[in-house]
Each structure stands twice: as structure tokens, then as C-alpha cells.
Design a protein around this motif. Structure first.
Motif, short mmCIF file in Angstrom:
data_model
loop_
_atom_site.label_atom_id
_atom_site.label_comp_id
_atom_site.label_asym_id
_atom_site.label_seq_id
_atom_site.Cartn_x
_atom_site.Cartn_y
_atom_site.Cartn_z
N LEU A 112 -6.67 1.58 -6.13
CA LEU A 112 -6.78 1.95 -4.13
C LEU A 112 -7.25 3.49 -3.80
CD1 LEU A 112 -5.18 0.38 -2.01
CD2 LEU A 112 -3.21 2.64 -2.53
N PRO A 159 -1.28 -6.77 4.92
CA PRO A 159 -0.37 -6.90 3.33
C PRO A 159 0.23 -8.44 3.41
CG PRO A 159 -0.22 -4.54 4.24
CD PRO A 159 -1.06 -5.31 5.59
N LEU A 200 -6.08 -1.44 -0.06
CA LEU A 200 -5.46 -1.88 0.01
C LEU A 200 -5.05 -2.84 -1.60
CD1 LEU A 200 -4.49 -3.73 3.50
CD2 LEU A 200 -2.89 -1.29 2.05
N GLN A 201 -4.39 -2.36 -2.21
CA GLN A 201 -3.71 -3.22 -3.66
C GLN A 201 -2.12 -4.03 -3.54
OE1 GLN A 201 -3.58 -1.06 -7.34
NE2 GLN A 201 -4.72 -2.34 -7.95
N GLU A 202 -2.06 -5.22 -4.34
CA GLU A 202 -1.08 -5.70 -4.48
C GLU A 202 -1.00 -5.78 -6.47
OE1 GLU A 202 2.20 -6.10 -3.24
OE2 GLU A 202 1.63 -4.72 -1.33
N PHE A 261 -4.72 -2.88 8.61
CA PHE A 261 -3.52 -2.79 7.84
C PHE A 261 -2.13 -3.13 7.66
CE2 PHE A 261 -7.65 0.38 7.38
CZ PHE A 261 -7.35 -0.14 6.00
#
Length: 261
Positions: free
Chosen positions: A132, A90, A118-120, A86
Motif C-alpha cells: 500500500l 473496498p 487500496l489493498q486487501e 475509495f
């Protein structure tokens, strides 16, 4: 790597190269080390001897093979213990979003489901049910098929055999045979596809993230409108594969491409 110097920095570089070579190739002979790293036999024996004294390599009693020693294993395990997925993921997700303008995800498997951890969000993001913390079926997501593709075939078949293959869209794969065939195609091409199998007009490309033991620990993906993803599929797939490979490398996975050469 050439034998350019007998200075301490040169010896250190060659010692590290020997450790990396043995780690990549398993047990090797002194001649293989010398040939593979372009070292003289005398330099090879001298440096291996120093590494052996400190426990970084060990030799067979008859001197015919060199393999990693306890010290190298201990250092490797300590490095892996300090590596947090984690923490390292990112930047890779942000790079994917920067390069594709689409949304990127990282998911892990839990109880035969993929959990988005995780998300962008991309600048061209569209509304998707993937959020998420939410869960998604394995059989109809690129993330799930990517994860399965990194498993050994017996384990892959065992998981598929117990899945409830719910029909969501006309393209959802609803038989074990079809799903296993698509997972194998995913393995061969290096990425998996969600062809609008859970949500109409949404397409995702995904690749597995593996650990030092080559077992999958997660999968990452880029998703967006089907037409837009298809228009740039080759480039997006390459970016996704590269990001997954880099995460895997940071987690201690061997470079499978290098091994195949």
C-alpha cells in the motif's frame, strides 16, 4: 418494459426508463423510444412532454429527436461528485479476496507509474513487493497494462513512448512494440496479465476502472503465485472483470457490454 399501468408509479417507472434509454442511446426519435420500451406512441409523447417540462429531456425544434436535458445532466454530475472511489472500492476488493483467497489491489496512475492505494490481503497471501502506497512501473504490471488498455490509442502510444522499459525478469516486455501489442490483447480480452514480469513466480490479473467519460481512473487486480493463479485463471479473470465493471458502473460509466449488443 411493458405499458402495464397509467398510475403515478407506472408513469414514474416509464419516465425513468425513457431517461435511461436516451442516456444509453444518445439522441433518439419518438418511434425509437416507443419501440425500444414497448410503449404506445401516445404514452411516449405524453411522458416525454412531462420530462421536457422539467428539463430532463429536450427535443429538436422539428420534433424529430429527443436527447437528455440540462436537469438530467445536472443530477448526473451531482451524483458523480458525491461518489468516492475509495468508499465504493473496498467492498469489491473484499469480495475478490473472499472468492479467490488471493490478494487484491486498487491502483491509480501518477507520473507514469501505478500507485497502490487500496489493498486487501488474501488468506493465501505470499510476500510481494506490492505494498500500500508503493509505486510500480506501468509496463511490467497487470495494473499498468489494464490502465493503458482503457486509454484511446493515441494517448496510449504517447505514454508508452516516454516510458523507460526496464528489464526485471526474463518475461518483462522491453520494447514499445511488444508492450503496445500486449496492451491491445488486454483490451480485447478485457483483462491484463502480469506474467511474472516484475517479480519471478508472481502472476497478476487486472482490469481497468473507468469513469462516466469512459476514461480510466484506476485499475484493480488479483495476484499470487503464478502456478496457483494459472490453475484458476479463467474464474479469477471473470471475477476481476466483473468487479472492475461494477466499480465503473457506480462511477457512472456506460455499460459497454450492453452497448455492444
Amino acid at each position: 418494459m411493458t405499458e402495464r399501468s397509467t398510475s403515478a408509479p407506472g408513469t414514474l417507472s416509464r419516465g425513468l426508463a425513457i431517461i435511461e434509454y436516451v442516456a444509453a442511446h444518445g439522441e433518439v426519435s419518438m418511434q425509437q423510444l416507443a419501440d425500444g420500451l414497448d410503449l404506445s406512441r401516445s404514452a411516449t409523447y405524453r411522458i416525454v412532454g412531462q420530462l421536457r417540462e422539467h428539463g430532463f429531456v429536450t427535443e429538436r425544434a422539428d420534433g424529430t429527436g429527443v436527447r437528455l436535458g440540462v436537469a438530467a445532466v445536472r443530477v448526473g454530475l451531482q451524483a458523480l461528485a458525491q461518489t468516492d472511489l475509495f468508499a465504493i472500492a473496498p467492498p469489491q476488493l473484499r469480495r475478490l479476496v473472499h472468492d479467490t483467497a488471493e490478494t487484491a489491489f486498487l491502483a491509480v496512475m501518477d507520473n507514469d507509474e501505478m500507485v497502490y492505494v487500496l489493498q486487501e490481503i488474501g488468506t493465501q497471501a505470499v510476500k510481494m513487493s506490492s505494498k500500500l502506497g508503493s509505486r510500480a512501473p506501468i509496463h511490467c504490471t497487470g495494473l499498468g497494462k489494464a490502465y493503458l488498455s482503457a486509454l484511446a490509442e493515441p494517448e496510449r502510444r504517447e505514454i508508452v513512448s516516454r516510458l523507460e522499459l526496464i528489464h526485471y525478469t526474463p518475461t518483462t516486455l522491453t520494447t514499445p512494440q511488444a508492450l503496445l501489442a500486449e496492451v491491445e490483447r488486454s483490451r480485447l480480452r478485457g483483462f491484463a496479465i502480469d506474467d511474472s514480469e516484475r517479480e519471478p513466480d508472481v502472476r497478476c490479473l487486472a482490469a481497468p476502472v473507468v469513469g462516466h467519460d469512459r476514461k480510466p481512473v484506476a485499475a484493480l487486480s488479483v495476484g499470487g503465485p503464478a502456478a496457483r493463479i494459472r490453475a484458476h485463471e479463467t474464474s479469477i479473470a471473470g471475477l476481476v472483470r466483473n468487479a472492475a465493471r461494477e466499480l465503473s458502473r457506480q462511477l457512472g460509466a456506460p455499460d459497454l457490454q450492453e452497448e455492444a449488443r
